[in-house]
Write an enzyme that holds these catalytic residues in place. Structure first.
Site, mmCIF file in Angstrom:
data_model
loop_
_atom_site.group_PDB
_atom_site.id
_atom_site.type_symbol
_atom_site.label_atom_id
_atom_site.label_comp_id
_atom_site.label_asym_id
_atom_site.label_seq_id
_atom_site.Cartn_x
_atom_site.Cartn_y
_atom_site.Cartn_z
ATOM 1 N N SER A 87 0.868 -1.179 0.000
ATOM 2 C CA SER A 87 0.000 0.000 0.000
ATOM 3 C C SER A 87 0.902 1.225 0.000
ATOM 4 O O SER A 87 2.075 1.144 0.391
ATOM 5 C CB SER A 87 -0.848 -0.008 1.273
ATOM 6 O OG SER A 87 -1.440 1.248 1.507
ATOM 7 N N TYR A 114 -2.448 -1.051 10.445
ATOM 8 C CA TYR A 114 -2.347 -1.194 8.984
ATOM 9 C C TYR A 114 -1.012 -0.645 8.480
ATOM 10 O O TYR A 114 -0.314 -1.301 7.693
ATOM 11 C CB TYR A 114 -3.521 -0.442 8.344
ATOM 12 C CG TYR A 114 -3.690 -0.649 6.859
ATOM 13 C CD1 TYR A 114 -4.444 -1.712 6.369
ATOM 14 C CD2 TYR A 114 -3.120 0.227 5.930
ATOM 15 C CE1 TYR A 114 -4.626 -1.898 5.006
ATOM 16 C CE2 TYR A 114 -3.295 0.045 4.572
ATOM 17 C CZ TYR A 114 -4.048 -1.009 4.110
ATOM 18 O OH TYR A 114 -4.226 -1.193 2.757
HETATM 19 P P1 NAD Z 1 -11.423 -6.173 -0.142
HETATM 20 O O1 NAD Z 1 -12.044 -6.019 1.202
HETATM 21 O O2 NAD Z 1 -12.237 -5.925 -1.350
HETATM 22 O O3 NAD Z 1 -10.776 -7.631 -0.281
HETATM 23 C C1 NAD Z 1 -10.084 -8.224 0.786
HETATM 24 C C2 NAD Z 1 -10.003 -9.710 0.541
HETATM 25 O O4 NAD Z 1 -9.325 -10.315 1.633
HETATM 26 C C3 NAD Z 1 -11.386 -10.382 0.466
HETATM 27 O O5 NAD Z 1 -11.347 -11.421 -0.489
HETATM 28 C C4 NAD Z 1 -11.564 -10.952 1.864
HETATM 29 O O6 NAD Z 1 -12.465 -12.042 1.927
HETATM 30 C C5 NAD Z 1 -10.138 -11.380 2.139
HETATM 31 N N1 NAD Z 1 -9.865 -11.595 3.570
HETATM 32 C C6 NAD Z 1 -10.088 -10.758 4.603
HETATM 33 N N2 NAD Z 1 -9.721 -11.358 5.743
HETATM 34 C C7 NAD Z 1 -9.265 -12.592 5.409
HETATM 35 C C8 NAD Z 1 -8.758 -13.686 6.154
HETATM 36 N N3 NAD Z 1 -8.649 -13.647 7.502
HETATM 37 N N4 NAD Z 1 -8.397 -14.789 5.480
HETATM 38 C C9 NAD Z 1 -8.541 -14.877 4.132
HETATM 39 N N5 NAD Z 1 -9.007 -13.867 3.377
HETATM 40 C C10 NAD Z 1 -9.365 -12.746 4.026
HETATM 41 O O7 NAD Z 1 -10.152 -5.220 -0.104
HETATM 42 P P2 NAD Z 1 -9.146 -4.686 -1.240
HETATM 43 O O8 NAD Z 1 -9.236 -3.216 -1.210
HETATM 44 O O9 NAD Z 1 -9.275 -5.410 -2.500
HETATM 45 O O10 NAD Z 1 -7.768 -5.055 -0.530
HETATM 46 C C11 NAD Z 1 -6.888 -6.042 -0.980
HETATM 47 C C12 NAD Z 1 -5.482 -5.692 -0.553
HETATM 48 O O11 NAD Z 1 -5.110 -4.443 -1.131
HETATM 49 C C13 NAD Z 1 -5.321 -5.524 0.956
HETATM 50 O O12 NAD Z 1 -4.085 -6.082 1.364
HETATM 51 C C14 NAD Z 1 -5.304 -4.025 1.121
HETATM 52 O O13 NAD Z 1 -4.610 -3.634 2.268
HETATM 53 C C15 NAD Z 1 -4.589 -3.609 -0.141
HETATM 54 N N6 NAD Z 1 -4.792 -2.221 -0.531
HETATM 55 C C16 NAD Z 1 -6.029 -1.741 -0.795
HETATM 56 C C17 NAD Z 1 -6.153 -0.412 -1.146
HETATM 57 C C18 NAD Z 1 -7.487 0.190 -1.456
HETATM 58 O O14 NAD Z 1 -7.556 1.420 -1.544
HETATM 59 N N7 NAD Z 1 -8.530 -0.573 -1.648
HETATM 60 C C19 NAD Z 1 -5.044 0.418 -1.228
HETATM 61 C C20 NAD Z 1 -3.795 -0.114 -0.950
HETATM 62 C C21 NAD Z 1 -3.675 -1.437 -0.603
#
Ligand code: NAD
Length: 260
Positions: A142, A155
């Site tokens: 991130s 985080y």
């Molecule tokens: P999201 O909530 O859409 O997806 C998260 C996924 O992780 C889902 O499939 C959920 O079921 C799974 N998950 C959660 N807890 C879990 C567990 N204990 N075991 C197995 N699976 C689990 O979120 P996203 O935005 O797609 O995030 C995905 C990654 O991207 C994360 O690591 C997040 O930190 C990172 N990220 C997101 C953003 C953003 O702005 N959305 C920015 C930077 C980084």
């Protein structure tokens, strides 16, 4: 391009992980999905990927906060596909609160899911990659791997940690055909972002619209959310042979956020 390869993408029932799994499958890779959600909906997504792209698609319900389930998931992927060539550590959760009120169980869960799970998947998948002399590990970090924001202590700590883990794993595997890189997106419009808006509004005492404009996109000079497909395209490149010499890289895709 990825035909004959197999990929395991954690947290791929939603958001960025699902887009990455779909992009790998579009490129010909067999994929194992992982994550939580409605069982019928996950099965629909899994079968849809297999049907649309003509690849094998599997699903593991492993909980990324449980080391023994993580190891079993890697073994299940190896059993299903014969190998795990590409590992994407993407599962992640968020919680927003001042440090002095931060619930201890939320801290522990975020460190376990957003950081330690990547250690456990790598520990299980690296021996096979080393044996075959080819591997790609891509960690969804991130912008918060490089800079901080208030109220996101766990985080930010976990994402800074994943940057260090990425570099360490890259050095350990540099001469074995394996690359390890991290993608650092800025704000991507996914359920994870949508869900944190009410809590951020509460923590800062502002409206949800103000959170979007003045907190989230305030940090992002483009003033636009990154899309999941843009992140997935970078993951496909990192998985390709063309990216063979990129390892230990912490790559931003943040609309200019960390340039400021
Ligand atoms: P999201 O909530 O859409 O997806 C998260 C996924 O992780 C889902 O499939 C959920 O079921 C799974 N998950 C959660 N807890 C879990 C567990 N204990 N075991 C197995 N699976 C689990 O979120 P996203 O935005 O797609 O995030 C995905 C990654 O991207 C994360 O690591 C997040 O930190 C990172 N990220 C997101 C953003 C953003 O702005 N959305 C920015 C930077 C980084």
């Amino acid at each position: 391009m990825l035909k004959g390869k197999s990929a395991l993408v954690t947290g791929s029932t939603s958001g960025i992980g699902l887009a990455i799994a779909r992009a790998f499958a579009r490129d010909g890779a067999d994929v194992m999905l992982n994550g939580f959600g409605d069982a019928a909906e996950i099965e629909r997504v899994r079968a849809g990927i297999a049907g649309e792209f003509g690849v094998r698609a599997e699903y593991s319900p492993a909980d990324m906060s449980k080391p023994e389930e993580i190891e079993a998931m890697v073994r299940a992927a190896e059993a299903a596909f014969g190998k795990v060539d590409i590992l994407v550590n993407n599962a992640g959760i968020q919680f927003v609160s001042p440090i002095e009120e931060f619930p201890i169980d939320k801290w522990n869960a975020i460190i376990a899911i957003n950081l330690s799970s990547a250690f456990h998947t790598m520990r299980a998948a690296l021996p096979g990659m080393k044996q075959r002399g080819w591997g790609r590990i891509i960690n969804t970090a991130s912008a918060h791997a490089l800079v901080a924001s208030p109220f996101k202590a766990a985080y930010v700590a976990a994402k800074h940690g994943i940057a260090g883990l990425t570099k360490t794993a890259a050095l350990e595997t540099a001469q074995q055909g394996i690359t390890v890189n991290a993608i650092c997106p800025g704000y991507v419009w996914t359920p994870l972002v949508e869900r944190q808006i009410p809590d951020t509004a509460k923590a800062r005492g502002i409206t949800e619209e103000e959170v979007k404009r003045d907190v989230l996109l305030a940090a992002q000079p483009t003033k636009e959310f990154v899309t999941v497909d843009e992140v997935a395209a970078l993951a496909v490149f990192l998985a390709s042979d063309a990216a063979r010499s990129m390892t230990g890289s912490i790559l931003t895709m943040d609309g200019g956020w960390t340039a400021a």
